[in-house]
Scaffold this motif. Structure first.
Motif, PDB file in Angstrom:
ATOM      1  N   ALA A  71       0.843  -1.211   0.000  1.00 17.28           N
ATOM      2  CA  ALA A  71       0.000   0.000   0.000  1.00 17.28           C
ATOM      3  C   ALA A  71       0.870   1.249   0.000  1.00 17.28           C
ATOM      4  CB  ALA A  71      -0.934  -0.027   1.203  1.00 17.28           C
ATOM      5  N   THR A  72       1.921   1.217  -0.812  1.00 19.19           N
ATOM      6  CA  THR A  72       2.817   2.375  -0.918  1.00 19.19           C
ATOM      7  C   THR A  72       2.532   3.081  -2.246  1.00 19.19           C
ATOM      8  OG1 THR A  72       4.462   0.958  -1.949  1.00 19.19           O
ATOM      9  CG2 THR A  72       4.641   1.250   0.427  1.00 19.19           C
ATOM     10  N   PRO A  73       3.048   4.326  -2.429  1.00 13.45           N
ATOM     11  CA  PRO A  73       2.775   5.043  -3.671  1.00 13.45           C
ATOM     12  C   PRO A  73       3.220   4.256  -4.914  1.00 13.45           C
ATOM     13  CG  PRO A  73       3.792   6.498  -2.066  1.00 13.45           C
ATOM     14  CD  PRO A  73       3.829   5.122  -1.482  1.00 13.45           C
ATOM     15  N   VAL A  74       2.517   4.520  -6.047  1.00 14.44           N
ATOM     16  CA  VAL A  74       2.792   3.726  -7.249  1.00 14.44           C
ATOM     17  C   VAL A  74       4.255   3.781  -7.680  1.00 14.44           C
ATOM     18  CG1 VAL A  74       0.498   3.600  -8.306  1.00 14.44           C
ATOM     19  CG2 VAL A  74       1.854   5.643  -8.640  1.00 14.44           C
ATOM     20  N   ALA A  75       4.898   4.919  -7.495  1.00 14.70           N
ATOM     21  CA  ALA A  75       6.275   5.059  -7.973  1.00 14.70           C
ATOM     22  C   ALA A  75       7.253   4.182  -7.190  1.00 14.70           C
ATOM     23  CB  ALA A  75       6.705   6.515  -7.894  1.00 14.70           C
ATOM     24  N   SER A  76       6.820   3.720  -6.005  1.00 12.09           N
ATOM     25  CA  SER A  76       7.762   2.965  -5.169  1.00 12.09           C
ATOM     26  C   SER A  76       7.650   1.459  -5.388  1.00 12.09           C
ATOM     27  CB  SER A  76       7.489   3.267  -3.697  1.00 12.09           C
ATOM     28  OG  SER A  76       6.198   2.783  -3.373  1.00 12.09           O
ATOM     29  N   LEU A  77       6.728   1.035  -6.261  1.00  8.52           N
ATOM     30  CA  LEU A  77       6.447  -0.403  -6.346  1.00  8.52           C
ATOM     31  C   LEU A  77       7.680  -1.237  -6.716  1.00  8.52           C
ATOM     32  CD1 LEU A  77       2.893  -1.020  -7.806  1.00  8.52           C
ATOM     33  CD2 LEU A  77       3.782  -1.365  -5.517  1.00  8.52           C
ATOM     34  N   GLU A  78       8.455  -0.709  -7.662  1.00  6.73           N
ATOM     35  CA  GLU A  78       9.597  -1.503  -8.106  1.00  6.73           C
ATOM     36  C   GLU A  78      10.557  -1.759  -6.950  1.00  6.73           C
ATOM     37  OE1 GLU A  78      11.085  -0.344 -11.958  1.00  6.73           O
ATOM     38  OE2 GLU A  78      12.972  -1.399 -11.545  1.00  6.73           O
ATOM     39  N   CYS A 238       0.141  10.406 -12.427  1.00  9.51           N
ATOM     40  CA  CYS A 238       0.022  10.963 -13.783  1.00  9.51           C
ATOM     41  C   CYS A 238       1.178  10.510 -14.660  1.00  9.51           C
ATOM     42  CB  CYS A 238      -0.055  12.486 -13.731  1.00  9.51           C
ATOM     43  SG  CYS A 238      -1.598  13.035 -12.989  1.00  9.51           S
ATOM     44  N   LEU A 239       2.378  10.482 -14.084  1.00 10.90           N
ATOM     45  CA  LEU A 239       3.508  10.013 -14.884  1.00 10.90           C
ATOM     46  C   LEU A 239       3.340   8.542 -15.238  1.00 10.90           C
ATOM     47  CD1 LEU A 239       6.456  11.858 -13.083  1.00 10.90           C
ATOM     48  CD2 LEU A 239       5.634  12.223 -15.437  1.00 10.90           C
ATOM     49  N   ALA A 240       2.854   7.776 -14.276  1.00  5.57           N
ATOM     50  CA  ALA A 240       2.724   6.337 -14.512  1.00  5.57           C
ATOM     51  C   ALA A 240       1.692   6.032 -15.595  1.00  5.57           C
ATOM     52  CB  ALA A 240       2.350   5.619 -13.208  1.00  5.57           C
ATOM     53  N   ASN A 241       0.725   6.902 -15.779  1.00  4.58           N
ATOM     54  CA  ASN A 241      -0.334   6.605 -16.756  1.00  4.58           C
ATOM     55  C   ASN A 241      -0.358   7.631 -17.897  1.00  4.58           C
ATOM     56  OD1 ASN A 241      -2.369   4.928 -17.630  1.00  4.58           O
ATOM     57  ND2 ASN A 241      -3.999   6.068 -16.597  1.00  4.58           N
ATOM     58  N   LYS A 242       0.794   8.227 -18.171  1.00  2.28           N
ATOM     59  CA  LYS A 242       0.798   9.337 -19.129  1.00  2.28           C
ATOM     60  C   LYS A 242       0.339   8.926 -20.532  1.00  2.28           C
ATOM     61  CE  LYS A 242       5.534   9.546 -20.740  1.00  2.28           C
ATOM     62  NZ  LYS A 242       6.515   8.866 -20.817  1.00  2.28           N
TER      63      LYS A 242
END
Ligand code: S3P
Length: 731
Positions: A71-78, A238-242
């Motif tokens: 449940a962390t921000p999308v940018a941290s998933l990797e 927004c960056l992840a789904n640009k």
């Protein structure tokens, strides 16, 4: 469900999942993981009882966990996947809550080479303006939508376990593929966030900033509320789904250019068309998709009052439906006046738009339908949602049975409980292929049988205009004649309007016959006021001493005027003035004055001619002297509600002696008291009990009145203007 649930990132969403899991008893042990800098937050989470314990080492956190929620921000998933990788276990289900799914799946792919089969990508569509575990709530996901985007290799057991977990938390779960999720969310969430951030940024940088914000009213606040969301999180989303968002920004720019152009040219008609379309489209999706979350409406009626003045009630519902259907199938352009701008008729309108028909309006009851011809409908992309409207569903089932495409018809809770076998039975005899539920109810799955329907001779077991019209519409696509015989006269708007559009229909006594040889030629339609809506005022003025009311331009088709006949038999004072024919339908002004009523035995031959008016006629009977007896009206049990039972229950609450029977009701007239009644979501019941207030000796509260909008959105305002003390409360 789980022995040990590990939440990676215990913020608003992670904390709320932990709380929900505890609240609904879904895990014995709940632990959190965070980094050194998260320690204060984790302490708070533990103190609040959100988690049982926390760990700063991932190895300890996931040890023995049968479910790990990231449940962390999308940018941290990797980086989270990389942390988890050395301890990844086949016995554990992993899931996330990121609001972009392509990025989540790609992050897993980067780290593992391929997405692990025990990772179930998930997105709960819920949030709050505040962040952090302090803001977490156990019901954050209750009645909220949640999307799971499994891949081909996702383990089915894991998928169903995650689905059950969320359903037990109260979420409404849908399953779809990753790309579809991302494109839908780009339109409904990401683009609106960008617009809100951009607008506030633009206005904020203007010199007159302080002035603008000082006078910012509700519109600005509503529109920009989401610009209060976490900026870093939204940057990442927004960056992840640009790739999905950028084309939408381009379309938005084009739409804004179009608006600018319309303003420059002062094209008020086009502007109004766009605004009116947006207005009804928004209302429609709120009704369809947020019905169970939308506000409930209660009418509070003060006793007494009288009805006085002049009014024109809205357009006829039956004719409004038919004007869209036949106008769409006609060759040429049909102009409609007096169209009923209420949810039921708008559901039909939308269904035809969904089948490729261009319809301008409605604006002030006016529509322009660009007919596509009898064979011009296109396959709808999605199911056709028909709200509360039995007429739309039954008539459309006949029309769609013979098309060259398949379709699915759905409706709200009430419509989904109403009998459809009465139409699918005879349609099957014509060669149609329509699947219902086991109970014979919607959804209806229609396989189009273009060129394969055969005419039948059908003797209807019940007096139903909907069944008759359904078969006539199917008959327009069937080989040979389709004949429908009715046991008693029912409304004949379909037959009249078909003739108005130059389509041949033959009427011989109680039988009407049609075949596929005709064509519809566009014709202008002037829809008169609905006598079923006028009925509330006919009864209201009849029962309230001192009343004197003129109802203008009411349709008085003889298959609809049972209410006037019945009220007159009871002693009502109703004058039919200025009779005329408008667009093939008889119309008049109705002048009604108070008159003491007496109880009667309602002649059974009048029942089909007043079928929608019985709820309010029961109110008239409750105010009459002596006994009123209705029989032969078993059809009332399968309307928007069981109108015999629901009216009897409500009248009894109000102290009226009302005894339901199998096929009617026996009412001893007398006084009406106050109390709390429910309409069971039935528009006509809600309005009937409102009218009862005119003769009640104490206030009446009527619950569940939102559906008044299906046929008569102006009711509450009009009835107030004419003299009833009604207050509409939303909660
Ligand atoms: C209608 C027919 C009637 C009526 C309904 C409208 C129509 O239903 O109750 O409100 O427009 O054809 P039934 O055909 O079930 O009697």
């Amino acid at each position: 469900m789980f022995e040990r649930l590990c939440i990676v990132g215990v913020g608003l969403i992670g904390g709320s999942i932990a709380r929900a899991a505890r609240h609904y008893g879904l895990s014995k042990n709940i632990v959190g993981y965070g980094r050194q800098q998260d320690i204060q937050n984790l302490e708070v989470a533990k103190k609040l009882g959100v988690i049982d314990d926390y760990y700063l080492q991932i190895e300890q956190a996931v040890q023995g966990a049968d479910c790990v929620v990231i449940a962390t921000p999308v940018a941290s998933l990797e980086s989270i996947f990389a942390l988890l990788k050395p301890f990844w276990s086949e016995q554990t289900i992993y899931t996330d809550v990121g609001s972009t799914k392509y990025s989540a799946v790609t992050a897993a792919q980067q780290v593992f080479g391929k997405v692990p089969d025990n990772f179930v990508p998930t997105h709960p569509i819920a949030g709050a303006e505040q962040s952090g575990v302090e803001a977490s709530l156990c019901d954050l996901f209750l009645n909220r939508r949640l999307i799971i985007t499994p891949l081909n290799n996702t383990r089915t057991d894991d998928l169903s376990k995650i689905q059950s977990f969320w359903e037990l938390c109260g979420s409404m779960v849908s399953i779809m593929d990753v790309n579809r999720h991302d494109s839908i969310l780009a339109a409904t969430s990401h683009l609106p966030h960008i617009l809100a951030f951009a607008l506030v940024d633009m206005l904020g940088h203007k010199d007159e900033q302080s002035e603008i914000f000082k006078y910012a009213a509700g519109g600005f606040r509503d529109f920009t509320r989401i610009a209060s969301s976490d900026p870093a999180m939204w940057r990442d989303i927004c960056l992840a789904n640009k790739s999905e968002i950028i084309p939408l920004i381009q379309q938005t720019k084009e739409q804004l250019d179009k608006m600018q152009h319309l303003l420059e040219n002062e094209d008020s008609e086009q502007l109004l068309t766009i605004f009116a379309y947006a207005n009804t489209a928004r209302q429609r999706f709120l009704n369809q998709f947020e019905g169970n979350m939308s506000k409930s409406i209660t009418f509070q009626v003060q006793p007494g009052g009288l009805l006085q003045g002049e009014a024109r009630v809205p357009g006829d519902k039956s004719m409004s439906h038919r004007s869209i259907m036949l106008g769409s199938l006609a060759d040429g352009i049909t102009h409609v006046k007096g169209f009923l701008e209420a949810e039921d008729a708008l559901a039909t309108l939308q269904a035809f738009r969904d089948m490729g028909v261009e319809i301008d309006g409605p604006v002030d009851g006016c529509l322009t339908i660009h007919g596509v011809g009898k064979h011009g409908l296109k396959a709808p992309k999605n199911e056709l949602y028909l709200g509360n409207s039995g007429t739309s569903m039954r008539l459309l089932s006949g029309l769609l049975a013979g098309q060259a495409f398949d379709s699915v018809l759905t409706g709200d809770k009430s419509l989904s409980g109403r009998p459809m076998k009465r139409v699918t039975g005879p349609l099957a005899a014509m060669g149609a292929d329509i699947k219902t539920t086991e109970q014979g109810t919607a959804p209806l799955y229609i396989t189009g049988k273009s060129g394969q329907l055969k005419g039948i001779d059908y003797v209807m077991p019940m007096a139903s205009a909907q069944v008759k019209s359904c078969l006539l519409l199917a008959g327009m696509y069937a080989e040979g004649d389709t004949g429908v015989t009715e046991p008693a006269p029912t409304r004949d708007h379909t037959e009249r309007m078909l003739s108005g559009f130059s389509y041949p229909v033959k009427q011989q006594g109680s039988k009407v016959t049609i075949n596929a040889d005709g064509h519809l030629t566009a014709a202008d339609i002037d829809v008169p006021s609905d006598i079923s809506s006028a009925a509330f005022f006919l009864v209201g003025a009849s029962i309230a001493p001192g009343s004197d009311l003129l109802l203008k331009h009411v349709g008085i088709n003889p298959t609809r005027t049972g209410v006037i006949d019945i009220l007159r038999l009871m002693g009502a004072d109703i004058e039919v003035l200025n009779e005329r024919i408008v667009g093939g339908e008889p119309v008049a002004d109705l002048h009604v004055k108070y008159s003491p009523l007496k109880g009667i035995d309602i002649p059974e031959d009048l029942v089909p001619l007043a079928i929608d008016e019985f709820p309010v006629l029961f109110v008239a009977a409750a105010c009459a002297q002596g006994q009123t007896r209705l029989s032969g009206a078993e059809e009332l049990r399968v309307k928007e509600s069981d109108r015999i039972q629901v009216m009897a229950d409500g009248l009894q609450v109000l102290g009226v002696d009302a005894q339901p029977t199998e096929d009617g009701m026996i009412i001893q007239g007398g006084s009406i008291g106050g109390g709390v009644v429910t309409s069971h979501g039935d528009h006509r019941i809600a309005m009937s009990f409102s009218i009862a207030g005119l003769r009640a000796n104490a206030p009446i509260t009527i619950l569940d009145c939102a559906n008044v909008n299906t046929s008569f959105p102006e009711f509450k305002d009009l009835v107030k203007r004419l003299g009833l003390a009604l207050v509409c409360e939303e909660s």
